[in-house]
Write a protein that holds these residues in place. Structure first.
Motif, PDB file in Angstrom:
ATOM      1  N   GLN A  50       0.820  -1.209   0.000  1.00  0.00           N
ATOM      2  CA  GLN A  50       0.000   0.000   0.000  1.00  0.00           C
ATOM      3  C   GLN A  50       0.854   1.258   0.000  1.00  0.00           C
ATOM      4  O   GLN A  50       0.587   2.215  -0.733  1.00  0.00           O
ATOM      5  CB  GLN A  50      -0.933   0.010   1.211  1.00  0.00           C
ATOM      6  CG  GLN A  50      -1.895   1.196   1.236  1.00  0.00           C
ATOM      7  CD  GLN A  50      -2.797   1.230   0.019  1.00  0.00           C
ATOM      8  OE1 GLN A  50      -3.549   0.295  -0.225  1.00  0.00           O
ATOM      9  NE2 GLN A  50      -2.720   2.307  -0.772  1.00  0.00           N
ATOM     10  N   ASN A  53       2.382   1.759  -3.411  1.00  0.00           N
ATOM     11  CA  ASN A  53       1.397   2.286  -4.351  1.00  0.00           C
ATOM     12  C   ASN A  53       1.125   3.767  -4.092  1.00  0.00           C
ATOM     13  O   ASN A  53       0.973   4.558  -5.038  1.00  0.00           O
ATOM     14  CB  ASN A  53       0.097   1.492  -4.258  1.00  0.00           C
ATOM     15  CG  ASN A  53       0.254   0.065  -4.747  1.00  0.00           C
ATOM     16  OD1 ASN A  53       1.175  -0.236  -5.510  1.00  0.00           O
ATOM     17  ND2 ASN A  53      -0.615  -0.823  -4.297  1.00  0.00           N
ATOM     18  N   ASP A  54       1.067   4.160  -2.823  1.00  0.00           N
ATOM     19  CA  ASP A  54       0.819   5.568  -2.491  1.00  0.00           C
ATOM     20  C   ASP A  54       1.932   6.469  -3.011  1.00  0.00           C
ATOM     21  O   ASP A  54       1.671   7.563  -3.541  1.00  0.00           O
ATOM     22  CB  ASP A  54       0.691   5.735  -0.976  1.00  0.00           C
ATOM     23  CG  ASP A  54      -0.590   5.130  -0.406  1.00  0.00           C
ATOM     24  OD1 ASP A  54      -1.514   4.836  -1.195  1.00  0.00           O
ATOM     25  OD2 ASP A  54      -0.649   4.948   0.833  1.00  0.00           O
ATOM     26  N   HIS A  78       5.363  -8.480  -3.251  1.00  0.00           N
ATOM     27  CA  HIS A  78       4.978  -7.299  -4.030  1.00  0.00           C
ATOM     28  C   HIS A  78       6.056  -6.894  -5.018  1.00  0.00           C
ATOM     29  O   HIS A  78       5.742  -6.415  -6.116  1.00  0.00           O
ATOM     30  CB  HIS A  78       4.653  -6.136  -3.086  1.00  0.00           C
ATOM     31  CG  HIS A  78       4.054  -4.965  -3.786  1.00  0.00           C
ATOM     32  ND1 HIS A  78       2.820  -5.013  -4.412  1.00  0.00           N
ATOM     33  CD2 HIS A  78       4.521  -3.693  -3.982  1.00  0.00           C
ATOM     34  CE1 HIS A  78       2.546  -3.845  -4.949  1.00  0.00           C
ATOM     35  NE2 HIS A  78       3.562  -3.025  -4.709  1.00  0.00           N
TER      36      HIS A  78
END
Length: 270
Positions: A50, A53-54, A78
């Motif tokens: 996460q 991705n941010d 990931h």
């Protein structure tokens, strides 16, 4: 080209400041390409899917890692899915992920980003100089690549400086990470490679290299751990390096970047 490298993002304070400021930085500096070191982004230790991705959604083109690459176990999975997240190239063969990324910038320019881990006072990995040499030979500046950025994640300033001279004339930027303190030696080396020994961190400088002061102070004064290290949560200073290249891909200009928080503010004039 205009390139921006942002130093180690440390915890929530650094993440929030980077995500808030990076979109406007891309516009104001007319940036072609942005690299962010994210190895301390998740609570000071590693990175999660996460958070990765941010940072990418905020405007980073590539995220590099370092000695905390695998502190968050999900990163092992990931990094196989996300080609814009890279780990040091001198990890052993078979380690998940990639140590370099060859990316097309928004302008169409071809950019190679290489991440390596130093060996002085750090993990005993493969030779970072050999790993960088392989990448530079496979993708020469001015031929296969329009710009080359090398993140030397290392403890010793001497090892970082040696990497700068090793790559001089063959890379656009060699920048050190890991120490979390921005150095004052931003320069264009004789062969045309931009260099800074450490980019600094994106985090709260009212701290001990980004960590809340209490536990580091306790360990230094008593030599007894009393708890976990926790990131400091005060206002972050975003620290990085701005580079402008010539048509050859070599640097014609390099300047430090410091935004917000406690340190003296520095932004390149356009």
């Amino acid at each position: 080209m205009r390139l921006l490298f942002m130093g180690d993002v440390v915890g929530r304070s650094g993440r929030d400041a980077l995500v808030a400021e990076l979109p406007s930085l891309r516009r104001e500096l007319a940036l072609d390409f942005v690299v962010v070191n994210g190895e301390n982004a998740a609570g000071g230790f590693g990175i999660t899917a996460q958070i990765c991705n941010d940072i990418l959604d905020a405007g980073a083109d590539i995220i590099t890692l370092g000695n905390h690459s695998w502190d968050q176990r999900e990163a092992l999975v990931h990094i196989e899915r996300e080609t814009r997240l890279i780990r040091p190239a001198n990890y052993p063969a078979g380690t998940p992920g990639r140590g370099a990324a060859f990316v097309e910038a928004q302008s169409g320019a071809r950019v190679l980003v290489v991440n390596v881990l130093g060996r002085v006072f750090m993990e005993a990995l493969g030779c970072p100089f050999e790993a960088v040499e392989r990448e530079l030979v496979a993708c020469p500046l001015g031929e296969a690549a329009d710009a080359i950025i090398i993140d030397m994640h290392a403890e010793a300033t001497s090892e970082k400086m040696a990497m700068g001279h090793f790559c001089d004339g063959r890379a656009s930027l060699v920048v050190g990470t890991h120490s979390h303190i921005p150095t004052a030696d931003a320069q264009v080396l004789p062969g045309g490679t931009a260099y800074q020994t450490d980019a600094g961190m994106c985090g709260d400088y009212n701290s001990v290299i980004g960590m809340d002061k209490d536990e580091p102070l306790n360990r230094f004064t008593t030599r007894i751990p009393s708890g976990r290290f926790q990131p400091a949560l005060g206002p972050a200073t975003l620290c990085g390096v701005f580079v402008e290249t010539e048509a050859s891909g070599l640097a014609k200009r390099v300047e430090p970047v410091r935004i917000g928080g406690r340190l003296k503010q520095v932004l390149p004039e356009l």
